[in-house]
Motif scaffolding. Structure first.
Motif, PDB file in Angstrom:
ATOM      1  N   ASP A 164      24.132  54.033  22.932  1.00 53.43           N
ATOM      2  CA  ASP A 164      23.511  53.396  24.050  1.00 53.43           C
ATOM      3  C   ASP A 164      22.915  54.440  25.128  1.00 53.43           C
ATOM      4  O   ASP A 164      22.037  54.549  25.716  1.00 53.43           O
ATOM      5  N   ASP A 168      19.348  55.200  26.057  1.00 51.73           N
ATOM      6  CA  ASP A 168      19.050  55.417  27.582  1.00 51.73           C
ATOM      7  C   ASP A 168      18.249  56.530  28.027  1.00 51.73           C
ATOM      8  O   ASP A 168      17.408  56.440  28.933  1.00 51.73           O
ATOM      9  N   ARG A 171      14.822  55.912  26.964  1.00 51.77           N
ATOM     10  CA  ARG A 171      14.067  54.924  27.908  1.00 51.77           C
ATOM     11  C   ARG A 171      13.782  55.485  29.081  1.00 51.77           C
ATOM     12  O   ARG A 171      12.554  55.404  29.517  1.00 51.77           O
TER      13      ARG A 171
END
Length: 306
Positions: A164, A168, A171
């Motif tokens: 993650d 992230d 993103r």
């Protein structure tokens, strides 16, 4: 050998009876699911997504065997880690070969032969099917589930957290992107991922958009050459890994620019055809973070000068 062969013969007979019984409405026989031990120590993994997760969660001493494609660098993200596990299962995988290893947990793919699962169940072998995740949430759920089965819950949380963190970062980079190209994954197989697939979720995160989704397609959708020409995406991603009909060999694919029909595509004309590592494109484990980073770097490199 005689003592071992006898239960195998019985299992085959039972499975055959069950298959024949499927033709009779009153037949409902099926092996009962077998619970694995609290902490499996003789794991056999027969699907690459599970191979990659298992090797991230447990020490190699707890793994008896992996599916042979774990050694194929074009498909596997854990070639180096897999060298610590001696056992391999080669297609076509038989119940006899698996049972002979005396596993206390077998991880099967979603497309594995149901008869294999039935034969293992008759012999009291715990089996878990590991489906290919179609979303990041599905990947997290898959890692969590395998972590529970292997009694490695904390390690599973750590693997998810590391994935993650990388996602992230992609993103954040994607959110800042001013150029939002239409991206399509092309394969000569005639199918492309669209809405509801992991690939398109990662494209969106990286700051692009899936051309196939914008066209109203979903899942792994058929894509004709004519439809590809109509979509005319800004960026084309290629996956040159393709096994034959029995997943036995890699079949080379021609370059897009070698096909006169495809030379008219915007992505081909403007040199925006990107070949990404096939192992990353095929991943549904935590290694999907590598594909997200690949897509982000590719869009960075291809973004037009301001």
């Amino acid at each position: 050998m005689r003592d071992f062969a006898t239960p195998i013969a019985c299992a085959l007979a039972l499975a055959a009876s069950a298959t024949l019984g499927a033709l009779a409405p009153e037949s409902t026989w099926a092996p009962q699911p077998v619970a694995p031990p609290a902490r499996p120590a003789r794991i056999v993994s027969l699907t690459l997504p599970a191979d990659e997760i298992v090797l991230a969660l447990v020490s190699p001493e707890r793994v008896l065997a992996l599916e042979a494609y774990v050694d194929d660098a074009q498909a596997s993200n854990v070639v180096d880690e897999a060298r610590a596990v001696r056992g391999r299962m080669h297609q076509p995988i038989t119940a006899e070969a698996v049972i002979a290893a005396r596993p206390d947990l077998v991880l099967l793919s979603g497309w594995s032969d149901p008869q294999l699962e039935a034969l293992l169940g008759v012999q009291g072998v715990p089996v878990e099917r590991v489906l290919s995740a179609q979303s990041l949430e599905g990947t997290r759920a898959q890692i969590t589930r395998i972590g529970e089965l292997l009694d490695e819950r904390q390690r599973a949380r750590e693997v998810i957290a590391a994935m993650d963190a990388r996602i992230d970062a992609v993103r954040a980079r994607g959110a800042a992107r001013t150029w939002r190209p239409r991206v399509l994954l092309f394969s000569w197989s005639g199918h492309t991922p669209a809405e509801g697939t992991l690939f398109c979720e990662l494209v969106d995160l990286a700051g692009g958009s899936c051309a196939s989704t914008e066209a109203g397609l979903s899942g792994y959708a058929p894509l004709t050459i004519e439809h590809l020409l109509e979509l005319d995406p800004d960026v084309i991603v290629t996956n040159r890994y393709r096994a034959d009909g029995r997943a036995r060999a890699v079949v080379p694919e021609p370059a897009l620019e070698d096909d006169p029909r495809l030379r008219t595509l915007r992505a081909v004309r403007e040199d925006r055809v990107v070949a990404l590592p096939s192992a990353h494109l095929l991943a549904t484990s935590h290694h999907v973070a590598s594909l997200a980073e690949d897509l982000s770097r590719a869009l960075d490199a291809l973004e037009p000068a301001r």
